[in-house]
Design an enzyme around this catalytic site. Sequence first.
Site, PDB file in Angstrom:
ATOM      1  N   HIS A  72       0.847  -1.197   0.000  1.00 20.08           N
ATOM      2  CA  HIS A  72       0.000   0.000   0.000  1.00 20.08           C
ATOM      3  C   HIS A  72       0.881   1.244   0.000  1.00 20.08           C
ATOM      4  CE1 HIS A  72      -4.161  -1.571   1.444  1.00 20.08           C
ATOM      5  NE2 HIS A  72      -3.567  -2.414   0.632  1.00 20.08           N
ATOM      6  N   TYR A 201      -9.271   5.440   7.690  1.00 22.05           N
ATOM      7  CA  TYR A 201      -9.401   5.810   9.101  1.00 22.05           C
ATOM      8  C   TYR A 201     -10.400   6.962   9.139  1.00 22.05           C
ATOM      9  CZ  TYR A 201      -4.952   3.364  10.086  1.00 22.05           C
ATOM     10  OH  TYR A 201      -3.948   2.423  10.229  1.00 22.05           O
ATOM     11  N   LYS A 297       1.101   0.178  15.121  1.00 22.61           N
ATOM     12  CA  LYS A 297       2.502   0.167  15.512  1.00 22.61           C
ATOM     13  C   LYS A 297       2.907  -1.024  16.390  1.00 22.61           C
ATOM     14  CE  LYS A 297       3.831   3.649  13.270  1.00 22.61           C
ATOM     15  NZ  LYS A 297       4.025   3.069  11.939  1.00 22.61           N
TER      16      LYS A 297
HETATM   17  C1  PHB Z   1      -5.924  -4.190  10.949  1.00 20.56           C
HETATM   18  O1  PHB Z   1      -6.005  -4.447   9.742  1.00 20.56           O
HETATM   19  O2  PHB Z   1      -6.266  -5.014  11.804  1.00 20.56           O
HETATM   20  C2  PHB Z   1      -5.423  -2.851  11.362  1.00 20.56           C
HETATM   21  C3  PHB Z   1      -4.892  -2.011  10.395  1.00 20.56           C
HETATM   22  C4  PHB Z   1      -4.444  -0.756  10.761  1.00 20.56           C
HETATM   23  C5  PHB Z   1      -4.522  -0.350  12.075  1.00 20.56           C
HETATM   24  C6  PHB Z   1      -5.024  -1.207  13.040  1.00 20.56           C
HETATM   25  C7  PHB Z   1      -5.484  -2.467  12.682  1.00 20.56           C
HETATM   26  O3  PHB Z   1      -4.101   0.889  12.412  1.00 20.56           O
END
Ligand code: PHB
Length: 394
Positions: A72, A201, A297
């Site tokens: 990504h 997000y 993280k």
């Molecule tokens: C996840 O895919 O579980 C995931 C991805 C990014 C994050 C937290 C969890 O910041």
Amino acid sequence: MKTQVAIIGAGPSGLLLGQLLQRAGIDNVILERQTPDYVLGRIRAGVLEQGTMDLLREAGASQRMDAEGLVHDGFELVLDGRRERIDLKRHSGGKTVMVYGQTEVTRDLMQAREASGGLSFYETSDVQLHDVQGEKPYVTFSKDGESVRLDCDYIAGCDGFHGVSRQSIPADKLKTYERVYPFGWLGLLSDTPPVNHELIYASSERGFSLSSMRSNTRSRYYLQVGLDEKVEDWSDERFWDELKRRLPEDAAARLVTGPSLEKSIAPLRSFVVEPLQFGRLFLVGDAGHIVPPTGAKGLNLAASDVNSLYRILVKVYGEGRVDLLERYSELALRRIWKAERFSWWMTSMLHRFPDSDAFTRKMLDTELAYYLESEAGRTCIAENYVGLPFEEVA
Ligand code: PHB
Ligand code: APR
């Protein structure tokens, strides 16, 4: 029984450290409380930084990740319905991240360990650490009803937040820093195509949501929920309805829903202990620190701790550089605190805090908007998301 490095815990930290040491010819034994299946049943985040990928390659456990992982080069932030893309590649000098589940990383490391002939004991109980401050530490444990003693040079405490390693250090020798957030994440895994080709997000009036994935056919979604929420009260239908309300309209319209494969609620916490060393015991990964999952993280920090301890141990055994052992904690903590800051910042910007007043909300929204309007702000987000450089061990 005797080894050079006793490793407590077969999560990603213990397995990765074990595998790297194995390849460097440093003998090690891993002790794990659970069964391999139990360890693989835990579903956790799935975004790997460049440094983590490189370390998995160095450990010889990257074949499947390189074949199946999704590269990504950006992700999206949504602020009250407005979509903003963070171009990771552009703002980090060409770096990217890899979407590849922690469960798969763990499975690959388990297989690599088996192939390398490294010794692991699963389903051990009553692991105890002894003479950690002396020259000759040892670990005792029970396996199939028998007591076993493992003598070693060093102990790597890779046994997570609830493990025995940190608890073996006298409380007055550790300083704890902690923040417990007033909400959790309700996660859902489903065999449905992801709503977007990149992660979203999203901050909204109704709370945060994250739209993530494990592959082009498997999605992982999260909703911010109150601490009093119970997973039994969240039918799949209720989850999908709420997610749609927290996504921008165009994304909500495209969302493909389906039955959940897994659903669970996880609390959010920031936690660090200092120092990460006590005599010949070194704390690695979740044993020494926790981050909230916003920014993914946790696993990456575990990998950077492993990187530091591994490179130190190679120099200790190869060049007699025992002086470096004293530097592990300081080296690891320098990077840990920066990741703690970033995870706390992402969490603070994107979630609704039940007790926050209107002024605070305005400040947070304005801060995020300000970052997004500025090249410097976007660079700051991108360079932290792809992962700051590992500390040099020299
Ligand atoms: C996840 O895919 O579980 C995931 C991805 C990014 C994050 C937290 C969890 O910041
Ligand atoms: N004896 C032996 N093993 C133990 C003990 C004990 N007393 N206590 C805990 N363990 C094991 C756990 O069963 C677990 O398999 O230690 C392992 C620790 O693994 P993780 O909790 O996954 O921690 P870590 O390897 O540091 O991984 C850090 O993975 O867990 C995520 O959120 C975390 O993403 C972060 C990363």
